[in-house]
Design a protein around this motif. Sequence first.
Motif, PDB file in Angstrom:
ATOM      1  N   ALA A  34       0.677  -1.211  -0.070  1.00  0.00           N
ATOM      2  CA  ALA A  34      -0.006   0.149   0.151  1.00  0.00           C
ATOM      3  C   ALA A  34       0.788   1.294   0.034  1.00  0.00           C
ATOM      4  N   GLY A  35       2.112   1.171   0.976  1.00  0.00           N
ATOM      5  CA  GLY A  35       2.810   2.211   1.068  1.00  0.00           C
ATOM      6  C   GLY A  35       3.707   2.527  -0.458  1.00  0.00           C
ATOM      7  N   ALA A  36       3.785   1.405  -1.102  1.00  0.00           N
ATOM      8  CA  ALA A  36       4.601   1.551  -2.534  1.00  0.00           C
ATOM      9  C   ALA A  36       3.638   2.038  -3.466  1.00  0.00           C
ATOM     10  N   ARG A  37       2.402   1.645  -3.461  1.00  0.00           N
ATOM     11  CA  ARG A  37       1.340   2.022  -4.479  1.00  0.00           C
ATOM     12  C   ARG A  37       1.291   3.716  -4.089  1.00  0.00           C
ATOM     13  N   ASN A  38       1.253   4.182  -2.946  1.00  0.00           N
ATOM     14  CA  ASN A  38       1.291   5.503  -2.707  1.00  0.00           C
ATOM     15  C   ASN A  38       2.275   6.418  -3.052  1.00  0.00           C
ATOM     16  N   VAL A  39       3.751   5.670  -2.960  1.00  0.00           N
ATOM     17  CA  VAL A  39       4.866   6.557  -3.568  1.00  0.00           C
ATOM     18  C   VAL A  39       4.713   6.606  -4.865  1.00  0.00           C
ATOM     19  N   CYS A  40       4.093   5.453  -5.688  1.00  0.00           N
ATOM     20  CA  CYS A  40       3.888   5.669  -7.027  1.00  0.00           C
ATOM     21  C   CYS A  40       3.051   6.546  -7.537  1.00  0.00           C
ATOM     22  N   LEU A  41       2.034   6.547  -6.977  1.00  0.00           N
ATOM     23  CA  LEU A  41       0.686   7.620  -7.337  1.00  0.00           C
ATOM     24  C   LEU A  41       1.241   9.047  -6.957  1.00  0.00           C
ATOM     25  N   GLY A  42       2.238   9.275  -6.252  1.00  0.00           N
ATOM     26  CA  GLY A  42       2.678  10.823  -6.005  1.00  0.00           C
ATOM     27  C   GLY A  42       4.022  11.175  -6.738  1.00  0.00           C
ATOM     28  N   CYS A  43       4.492  10.022  -7.667  1.00  0.00           N
ATOM     29  CA  CYS A  43       5.667  10.161  -8.087  1.00  0.00           C
ATOM     30  C   CYS A  43       5.847  11.063  -9.202  1.00  0.00           C
ATOM     31  N   ALA A  44       6.938  12.031  -9.136  1.00  0.00           N
ATOM     32  CA  ALA A  44       7.024  12.865 -10.139  1.00  0.00           C
ATOM     33  C   ALA A  44       7.976  12.507 -11.388  1.00  0.00           C
ATOM     34  N   PHE A  45       8.281  11.221 -11.513  1.00  0.00           N
ATOM     35  CA  PHE A  45       9.132  10.829 -12.488  1.00  0.00           C
ATOM     36  C   PHE A  45       8.437   9.705 -13.446  1.00  0.00           C
ATOM     37  N   GLN A  46       7.239  10.125 -13.841  1.00  0.00           N
ATOM     38  CA  GLN A  46       6.371   9.110 -14.681  1.00  0.00           C
ATOM     39  C   GLN A  46       7.196   9.268 -15.911  1.00  0.00           C
ATOM     40  N   HIS A  47       7.727  10.084 -16.512  1.00  0.00           N
ATOM     41  CA  HIS A  47       8.363  10.021 -17.829  1.00  0.00           C
ATOM     42  C   HIS A  47       9.482   9.318 -17.700  1.00  0.00           C
ATOM     43  N   GLU A  48      10.101   9.304 -16.705  1.00  0.00           N
ATOM     44  CA  GLU A  48      11.449   8.651 -16.454  1.00  0.00           C
ATOM     45  C   GLU A  48      11.025   7.120 -16.444  1.00  0.00           C
ATOM     46  N   CYS A  49      10.126   6.791 -16.059  1.00  0.00           N
ATOM     47  CA  CYS A  49       9.291   5.273 -15.673  1.00  0.00           C
ATOM     48  C   CYS A  49       8.840   4.941 -17.122  1.00  0.00           C
ATOM     49  N   ASP A  54      16.572  -2.193 -16.456  1.00  0.00           N
ATOM     50  CA  ASP A  54      16.992  -3.227 -15.149  1.00  0.00           C
ATOM     51  C   ASP A  54      16.713  -2.631 -13.980  1.00  0.00           C
ATOM     52  N   LEU A  55      16.927  -3.315 -12.913  1.00  0.00           N
ATOM     53  CA  LEU A  55      16.734  -2.762 -11.616  1.00  0.00           C
ATOM     54  C   LEU A  55      17.873  -1.744 -11.095  1.00  0.00           C
ATOM     55  N   ALA A  56      19.091  -1.683 -11.567  1.00  0.00           N
ATOM     56  CA  ALA A  56      20.084  -0.842 -11.508  1.00  0.00           C
ATOM     57  C   ALA A  56      19.677   0.598 -12.073  1.00  0.00           C
ATOM     58  N   GLY A  57      19.007   0.443 -13.108  1.00  0.00           N
ATOM     59  CA  GLY A  57      18.515   1.686 -13.913  1.00  0.00           C
ATOM     60  C   GLY A  57      17.382   2.297 -13.257  1.00  0.00           C
ATOM     61  N   LEU A  58      16.462   1.173 -12.757  1.00  0.00           N
ATOM     62  CA  LEU A  58      15.336   1.911 -12.028  1.00  0.00           C
ATOM     63  C   LEU A  58      15.672   2.490 -10.612  1.00  0.00           C
ATOM     64  N   ALA A  59      16.736   2.205  -9.945  1.00  0.00           N
ATOM     65  CA  ALA A  59      17.223   2.782  -8.934  1.00  0.00           C
ATOM     66  C   ALA A  59      17.703   4.096  -8.956  1.00  0.00           C
ATOM     67  N   GLU A  60      17.909   4.535 -10.053  1.00  0.00           N
ATOM     68  CA  GLU A  60      18.329   5.961 -10.389  1.00  0.00           C
ATOM     69  C   GLU A  60      17.477   6.892 -10.169  1.00  0.00           C
ATOM     70  N   PHE A  61      16.028   6.420 -10.287  1.00  0.00           N
ATOM     71  CA  PHE A  61      15.058   7.620 -10.151  1.00  0.00           C
ATOM     72  C   PHE A  61      13.719   6.805  -9.550  1.00  0.00           C
ATOM     73  N   GLY A  87      14.021  -0.309  -3.861  1.00  0.00           N
ATOM     74  CA  GLY A  87      14.584  -1.153  -2.702  1.00  0.00           C
ATOM     75  C   GLY A  87      13.403  -2.249  -2.232  1.00  0.00           C
ATOM     76  N   PHE A  88      11.967  -1.698  -2.267  1.00  0.00           N
ATOM     77  CA  PHE A  88      10.912  -2.649  -2.093  1.00  0.00           C
ATOM     78  C   PHE A  88      11.036  -3.479  -3.040  1.00  0.00           C
ATOM     79  N   PHE A  89      11.138  -3.205  -4.422  1.00  0.00           N
ATOM     80  CA  PHE A  89      10.929  -4.123  -5.661  1.00  0.00           C
ATOM     81  C   PHE A  89      12.151  -5.138  -5.352  1.00  0.00           C
ATOM     82  N   MET A  90      13.178  -4.839  -4.871  1.00  0.00           N
ATOM     83  CA  MET A  90      14.268  -5.465  -4.715  1.00  0.00           C
ATOM     84  C   MET A  90      14.158  -6.883  -3.815  1.00  0.00           C
ATOM     85  N   GLU A  91      13.467  -6.197  -2.722  1.00  0.00           N
ATOM     86  CA  GLU A  91      13.128  -7.022  -1.478  1.00  0.00           C
ATOM     87  C   GLU A  91      12.091  -8.134  -1.827  1.00  0.00           C
ATOM     88  N   CYS A  92      11.258  -7.708  -3.044  1.00  0.00           N
ATOM     89  CA  CYS A  92      10.322  -8.749  -3.345  1.00  0.00           C
ATOM     90  C   CYS A  92      10.582  -9.581  -4.784  1.00  0.00           C
TER      91      CYS A  92
END
Length: 93
Positions: free
Chosen positions: A45-60, A69-76, A81-86
């Motif tokens: 739920a927290g990850a969804r809220n973070v995504c909802l408020g994210c200002a990097f939708q163009h980068e995404c 890949d995950l390394a590139g994702l971590a840049e923005f 971190g949540f995704f990596m844990e899961c």
Amino acid sequence: MRSGQRNWSQSERVWRQFEFMDLVMEQIEVNPLVAARKCGGTAMAGARNVCLGCAFQHECRDWLERGGDLAGLAEFCSNAGFFMECKRSGQSA
């Protein structure tokens, strides 16, 4: 009616952000059951809220289009971190 039109745009934004999150999770092979169960569901739920408020939708979107890949994702992405844990290969829950 302008207010109805405005609400529709907001709804579209919410669904687009959630679609991005689902696509990112699929791209980096997040185990959806692990993600949903982590911290009794509050982490997801927290990850969804973070995504909802994210200002990097163009980068995404660009990252998704490149098949990133995950390394590139971590840049923005604040959820990297949540995704990596899961990830599917991980056993954390």
